[in-house]
Design an enzyme around this catalytic site. Structure first.
Site, PDB file in Angstrom:
ATOM      1  N   SER A 162      -7.065  87.769 -10.681  1.00 44.12           N
ATOM      2  CA  SER A 162      -5.906  88.334 -10.773  1.00 44.12           C
ATOM      3  C   SER A 162      -4.566  87.510 -11.537  1.00 44.12           C
ATOM      4  O   SER A 162      -4.895  86.264 -11.238  1.00 44.12           O
ATOM      5  CB  SER A 162      -5.389  88.578  -9.153  1.00 44.12           C
ATOM      6  OG  SER A 162      -3.955  88.772  -9.205  1.00 44.12           O
ATOM      7  N   TYR A 182      -3.009  85.167  -1.110  1.00 38.15           N
ATOM      8  CA  TYR A 182      -3.759  85.868  -1.815  1.00 38.15           C
ATOM      9  C   TYR A 182      -4.463  85.245  -3.232  1.00 38.15           C
ATOM     10  O   TYR A 182      -5.395  85.180  -3.571  1.00 38.15           O
ATOM     11  CB  TYR A 182      -3.292  87.395  -2.108  1.00 38.15           C
ATOM     12  CG  TYR A 182      -4.207  88.104  -3.180  1.00 38.15           C
ATOM     13  CD1 TYR A 182      -5.244  88.625  -2.997  1.00 38.15           C
ATOM     14  CD2 TYR A 182      -3.565  88.401  -4.333  1.00 38.15           C
ATOM     15  CE1 TYR A 182      -5.997  89.259  -3.936  1.00 38.15           C
ATOM     16  CE2 TYR A 182      -4.437  89.164  -5.400  1.00 38.15           C
ATOM     17  CZ  TYR A 182      -5.560  89.641  -5.121  1.00 38.15           C
ATOM     18  OH  TYR A 182      -6.341  90.158  -5.846  1.00 38.15           O
ATOM     19  N   LYS A 241      -7.740  83.348  -4.932  1.00 41.79           N
ATOM     20  CA  LYS A 241      -8.244  83.849  -6.089  1.00 41.79           C
ATOM     21  C   LYS A 241      -8.355  82.771  -7.071  1.00 41.79           C
ATOM     22  O   LYS A 241      -9.361  82.300  -7.931  1.00 41.79           O
ATOM     23  CB  LYS A 241      -7.589  84.766  -7.070  1.00 41.79           C
ATOM     24  CG  LYS A 241      -7.722  86.254  -6.386  1.00 41.79           C
ATOM     25  CD  LYS A 241      -9.195  86.586  -6.370  1.00 41.79           C
ATOM     26  CE  LYS A 241      -9.143  88.161  -5.796  1.00 41.79           C
ATOM     27  NZ  LYS A 241     -10.667  88.557  -5.576  1.00 41.79           N
TER      28      LYS A 241
END
Ligand code: UDP
Length: 330
Positions: A117, A141, A145
């Site tokens: 991402s 988050y 990643k």
């Protein structure tokens, strides 16, 4: 034809990739716990309903299906939730990815495609952002990643028989132009989906989070990319790895962006509906600009986006949104 194991193949992006893989003759197996995905979204191949924490089922699937490559979409993806519940995110996104990589190692599967991402960049210093910009995530988050990307790099450095492509998605939106699948999560936090639900009357008003950003109209700018172009990027990344390509990381975006206000105007135009829009406080952790430098994926993988058109993105999402309720009742 190669056999591809797709984790999270019943989810939004995964299901579009499964469709494209199936249309291109690949043998597909979806592995998904259906926590946010749907059985009807898997248009090709079988679905194993299981969690990546379940190592026994995972091993059984590798033993029996014998994949040539793994595409890994299964993850928790809601940024505010990751701030409230980081352990869930580290477990689902990092620990479960390690389970998957261990199973690949045990069964000698070499090729891995990872859903990363633009959240790995945090607040970028330069726009457009290139792949060699530093990784400075600003929420759990994005941290998960970035952590998996580091694990992949170290794993690929440690042995000859593991190669990966990590695709860093910008703002994925839109739906299958044939209208068979689309975004169907229980929560709608993303701008385009929320605006469409407001246009439909399912949500009362749309809030614009911040109008005092250092951008031309004061609202944040994002690089919105059609989900089918993202799916296509996975297909060419897969072909690249199966042809013996080296491990690498690529941005997936169109290289130009739209402000929140521009998106809202386009939603009004495409839907033909007027709706209530109010100016609200900034949402914590939103960078003012996020736009991809996509020269690397275009040059190295010859990725040619087909749907670089905000109206088309919104039109496909709108058509899907109007079918979704019925689909969820099926
Ligand atoms: N946004 C907004 N109202 C909403 C949802 C999002 O103003 O109801 C803004 C958000 O603050 C950001 C942009 O729209 O600037 C894109 O947000 P989204 O959640 O779609 O994607 P993100 O860029 O956070 O991954």
């Amino acid at each position: 034809m190669a056999k591809i194991l797709v984790t999270g193949g019943a989810g939004y992006i995964g299901s579009h990739v499964v469709k494209l893989l199936g249309e291109n003759g690949y043998e597909v197996l979806t592995y998904d716990n259906l926590s946010t995905g749907h059985k009807w979204a898997v248009l090709y191949g079988d679905l194993i309903k299981a969690d990546l924490a379940d190592k026994e089922t995972l091993r059984k699937v590798f033993k029996e299906f014998k994949p040539d490559a793994v595409m890994h979409f299964a993850a928790s993806i809601v940024v505010p939730e990751s701030v409230k519940n980081p352990l869930k995110y580290y477990r689902n996104n990092v620990v479960n990815t390690i389970n998957l990589l261990e199973a690949m190692e045990e069964f000698g599967v070499k090729n891995f495609i990872f859903s990363s991402s633009a959240a790995v960049y945090g607040i970028p210093e330069k726009i457009p952002i290139s792949e060699n910009a530093p990784l400075n995530p600003i929420n759990p988050y994005g941290e998960t990643k970035a952590t998996v990307e580091r694990i992949l790099r170290d794993l690929a450095n440690s042995r000859d028989n593991f190669r990966y492509v990590s695709l860093r998605y910008f703002n994925v939106a839109g739906a299958d132009p044939e209208g068979k699948i689309g975004f169907a999560y229980p929560e709608a936090t993303h701008l385009i989906i929320r605006a469409l639900k407001v246009a439909k009357g399912e949500i009362e008003k749309l809030e614009i989070y911040g109008t005092d950003y250092p951008t031309p109209d004061g609202t944040c700018i994002r690089d919105y990319i059609h989900v089918m172009d993202i799916a296509e990027a996975h297909l060419i990344a897969l072909e690249y790895l199966l042809d013996g390509g080296e491990s690498d990381v690529f941005n997936c975006g169109y290289g130009h962006g739209f402000s929140v206000k521009e998106v809202v105007e386009t939603v009004k135009k495409v839907t033909g509906r007027k709706f209530k829009v109010i100016e609200a406080e900034r949402r914590p952790g939103d960078p003012p600009f996020l736009v991809a430098d996509n020269s690397k994926i275009k040059e190295k993988l010859q990725w040619k986006p087909k749907y670089d058109d905000l109206e088309f993105i919104i039109k496909t999402a709108w058509d899907w949104e109007n079918k979704l309720k019925k689909k969820l009742l099926d």
